[in-house]
Scaffold this motif. Structure first.
Motif, PDB file in Angstrom:
ATOM      1  N   GLY A 132       0.830  -1.206   0.000  1.00 36.76           N
ATOM      2  CA  GLY A 132       0.000   0.000   0.000  1.00 36.76           C
ATOM      3  C   GLY A 132       0.857   1.245   0.000  1.00 36.76           C
ATOM      4  O   GLY A 132       1.943   1.284   0.590  1.00 36.76           O
ATOM      5  N   SER A 134       0.346   4.088   1.430  1.00 34.47           N
ATOM      6  CA  SER A 134       0.477   4.696   2.757  1.00 34.47           C
ATOM      7  C   SER A 134       1.606   4.055   3.558  1.00 34.47           C
ATOM      8  O   SER A 134       2.385   4.751   4.227  1.00 34.47           O
ATOM      9  CB  SER A 134      -0.838   4.578   3.531  1.00 34.47           C
ATOM     10  OG  SER A 134      -0.738   5.234   4.782  1.00 34.47           O
ATOM     11  N   GLU A 135       1.718   2.732   3.480  1.00 36.29           N
ATOM     12  CA  GLU A 135       2.783   2.024   4.202  1.00 36.29           C
ATOM     13  C   GLU A 135       4.154   2.436   3.676  1.00 36.29           C
ATOM     14  O   GLU A 135       5.101   2.638   4.444  1.00 36.29           O
ATOM     15  CB  GLU A 135       2.596   0.512   4.053  1.00 36.29           C
ATOM     16  CG  GLU A 135       3.610  -0.329   4.820  1.00 36.29           C
ATOM     17  CD  GLU A 135       3.500  -0.159   6.322  1.00 36.29           C
ATOM     18  OE1 GLU A 135       4.527  -0.356   7.008  1.00 36.29           O
ATOM     19  OE2 GLU A 135       2.401   0.175   6.806  1.00 36.29           O
ATOM     20  N   GLU A 158      -9.470   8.992   5.961  1.00 40.50           N
ATOM     21  CA  GLU A 158     -10.151   7.758   6.381  1.00 40.50           C
ATOM     22  C   GLU A 158     -10.742   6.980   5.212  1.00 40.50           C
ATOM     23  O   GLU A 158     -11.114   5.822   5.366  1.00 40.50           O
ATOM     24  CB  GLU A 158     -11.262   8.103   7.383  1.00 40.50           C
ATOM     25  CG  GLU A 158     -10.738   8.725   8.674  1.00 40.50           C
ATOM     26  CD  GLU A 158     -11.857   9.081   9.639  1.00 40.50           C
ATOM     27  OE1 GLU A 158     -13.034   8.880   9.255  1.00 40.50           O
ATOM     28  OE2 GLU A 158     -11.558   9.548  10.750  1.00 40.50           O
ATOM     29  N   GLU A 159     -10.830   7.601   4.042  1.00 40.36           N
ATOM     30  CA  GLU A 159     -11.541   6.982   2.928  1.00 40.36           C
ATOM     31  C   GLU A 159     -10.616   6.351   1.878  1.00 40.36           C
ATOM     32  O   GLU A 159     -11.029   6.153   0.734  1.00 40.36           O
ATOM     33  CB  GLU A 159     -12.438   8.023   2.244  1.00 40.36           C
ATOM     34  CG  GLU A 159     -13.442   8.688   3.174  1.00 40.36           C
ATOM     35  CD  GLU A 159     -14.436   7.696   3.760  1.00 40.36           C
ATOM     36  OE1 GLU A 159     -14.802   6.744   3.043  1.00 40.36           O
ATOM     37  OE2 GLU A 159     -14.830   7.871   4.924  1.00 40.36           O
ATOM     38  N   PRO A 161      -9.093   3.830  -0.484  1.00 41.44           N
ATOM     39  CA  PRO A 161      -9.671   2.561  -0.955  1.00 41.44           C
ATOM     40  C   PRO A 161      -8.876   1.351  -0.467  1.00 41.44           C
ATOM     41  O   PRO A 161      -7.642   1.386  -0.404  1.00 41.44           O
ATOM     42  CB  PRO A 161      -9.586   2.683  -2.484  1.00 41.44           C
ATOM     43  CG  PRO A 161      -9.448   4.136  -2.761  1.00 41.44           C
ATOM     44  CD  PRO A 161      -8.706   4.712  -1.599  1.00 41.44           C
ATOM     45  N   ALA A 162      -9.620   0.305  -0.127  1.00 47.34           N
ATOM     46  CA  ALA A 162      -8.966  -0.939   0.307  1.00 47.34           C
ATOM     47  C   ALA A 162      -8.263  -1.603  -0.878  1.00 47.34           C
ATOM     48  O   ALA A 162      -7.189  -2.175  -0.739  1.00 47.34           O
ATOM     49  CB  ALA A 162      -9.986  -1.881   0.920  1.00 47.34           C
ATOM     50  N   ALA A 163      -8.890  -1.529  -2.068  1.00 42.95           N
ATOM     51  CA  ALA A 163      -8.287  -2.094  -3.277  1.00 42.95           C
ATOM     52  C   ALA A 163      -7.328  -1.066  -3.866  1.00 42.95           C
ATOM     53  O   ALA A 163      -7.727   0.046  -4.201  1.00 42.95           O
ATOM     54  CB  ALA A 163      -9.375  -2.435  -4.286  1.00 42.95           C
ATOM     55  N   ASN A 164      -6.067  -1.447  -3.962  1.00 43.26           N
ATOM     56  CA  ASN A 164      -5.081  -0.481  -4.455  1.00 43.26           C
ATOM     57  C   ASN A 164      -4.662  -0.797  -5.891  1.00 43.26           C
ATOM     58  O   ASN A 164      -5.048  -1.801  -6.472  1.00 43.26           O
ATOM     59  CB  ASN A 164      -3.860  -0.450  -3.533  1.00 43.26           C
ATOM     60  CG  ASN A 164      -3.076  -1.751  -3.562  1.00 43.26           C
ATOM     61  OD1 ASN A 164      -3.626  -2.797  -3.872  1.00 43.26           O
ATOM     62  ND2 ASN A 164      -1.798  -1.685  -3.239  1.00 43.26           N
ATOM     63  N   TYR A 198      -8.517  10.709  -0.174  1.00 42.36           N
ATOM     64  CA  TYR A 198      -9.278  10.167  -1.303  1.00 42.36           C
ATOM     65  C   TYR A 198     -10.667  10.774  -1.298  1.00 42.36           C
ATOM     66  O   TYR A 198     -11.395  10.683  -0.305  1.00 42.36           O
ATOM     67  CB  TYR A 198      -9.366   8.646  -1.178  1.00 42.36           C
ATOM     68  CG  TYR A 198     -10.093   7.964  -2.315  1.00 42.36           C
ATOM     69  CD1 TYR A 198      -9.482   7.789  -3.555  1.00 42.36           C
ATOM     70  CD2 TYR A 198     -11.395   7.485  -2.141  1.00 42.36           C
ATOM     71  CE1 TYR A 198     -10.148   7.154  -4.594  1.00 42.36           C
ATOM     72  CE2 TYR A 198     -12.055   6.842  -3.180  1.00 42.36           C
ATOM     73  CZ  TYR A 198     -11.431   6.685  -4.399  1.00 42.36           C
ATOM     74  OH  TYR A 198     -12.095   6.058  -5.435  1.00 42.36           O
TER      75      TYR A 198
END
Length: 261
Positions: A132, A134-135, A158-159, A161-164, A198
């Motif tokens: 990800g 962010s990591e 906070e928004e 996306p989980a799918a990158n 996002y």
């Protein structure tokens, strides 16, 4: 007279059909040509993207090796040198002092091992981005903080996306590295703020510093070409845009907007 009218009508009808046939033929040729050009443009865009992606992977790996080399020299090398000096200064006839130095050498060795483990993670290079964006950003920030030269603040919305999208993440991460390198080399900054948010299908990466800033109108062609143009080009390849705002004496803010994922 009727025969002439009929012949005229036949000739006119034939002419109309002939013109219509030519029009259809020309339209078909033009359509096929446009379709071929569109396919060629798509192939060229795909090739350009793949070339840029490969170049970005190489640059991220190169940046990683430079960081590792600097850390081996400046940090781990120093720790091991101190360990060696501590062990060589042990006086066996003074057990109390000897134990203190042995404990100190053990502590230095443990710190060296921790540093080596961190380097091992860094050796993964672009693999960090797979976890990800962010990591990867957090990891980059942690290395900059080690220098003690900058106060870094990172905010993540906070928004996210989980799918990158690993390909876009890698190029965005490289853009971030380029901007941070520019700050280190030219900005004379002490504070850096990074945010990742996002909104409505757009990923927003913003980097701001409190450095010397610059006047875009006074930049040389070489300065624009090596830095800002490269950042804009890379963002454009993944369908994004870059907004750069800078004021002399007040720092610089770079905002990147990318359709995501």
């Amino acid at each position: 007279m009727a025969d002439k009218d009929i012949k005229g009508l036949i000739i006119l009808t034939t002419l109309i059909f002939f013109i219509a046939a030519i029009f259809v033929l020309l339209y078909t040729l033009l359509y096929n040509r446009r379709k071929k050009r569109h396919i060629e443009e798509k192939e060229m865009m795909k090739l350009t993207f793949e070339t840029e992606l490969f170049k970005t992977q190489y640059e991220v790996q190169e940046q990683t090796m430079q960081t590792i080399g600097a850390d081996l020299h400046d940090n781990i090398g120093q720790l091991l040198s101190l360990t060696s000096l501590t062990l060589n200064s042990i006086e066996l006839n003074n057990k109390a002092k000897a134990q203190q130095k042995i404990d100190a050498a053990i502590d230095l060795t443990v710190r060296s091992i921790k540093e080596m483990r961190l380097l091992g993670k860094l050796l993964q290079g672009d693999q960090l981005v797979v976890l990800g964006l962010s990591e990867a950003i957090r990891h980059e920030i942690s290395w900059m903080e080690r220098s003690g030269r900058y106060k870094l603040v990172y905010h993540q919305g906070e928004e996210i996306p989980a799918a990158n999208n690993p390909d876009k993440d890698l190029i965005l991460f490289r853009i971030l590295q380029e901007i941070l390198n520019n700050i280190i080399k030219h900005a004379a900054a002490s504070e850096i703020n990074i945010s990742l948010e996002y909104q409505e299908g757009i990923l927003q990466l913003k980097i701001a510093d409190n450095g010397v800033g610059f006047n875009a109108d006074e930049l040389t062609a070489a300065q624009r070409g090596m830095g800002l143009q490269n950042i804009r080009k890379r963002a454009g390849i993944i369908g994004g845009e870059v907004v750069i705002k800078s004021t002399l004496g007040e720092g610089t803010r770079v905002s990147i907007f990318i359709p995501y994922p």
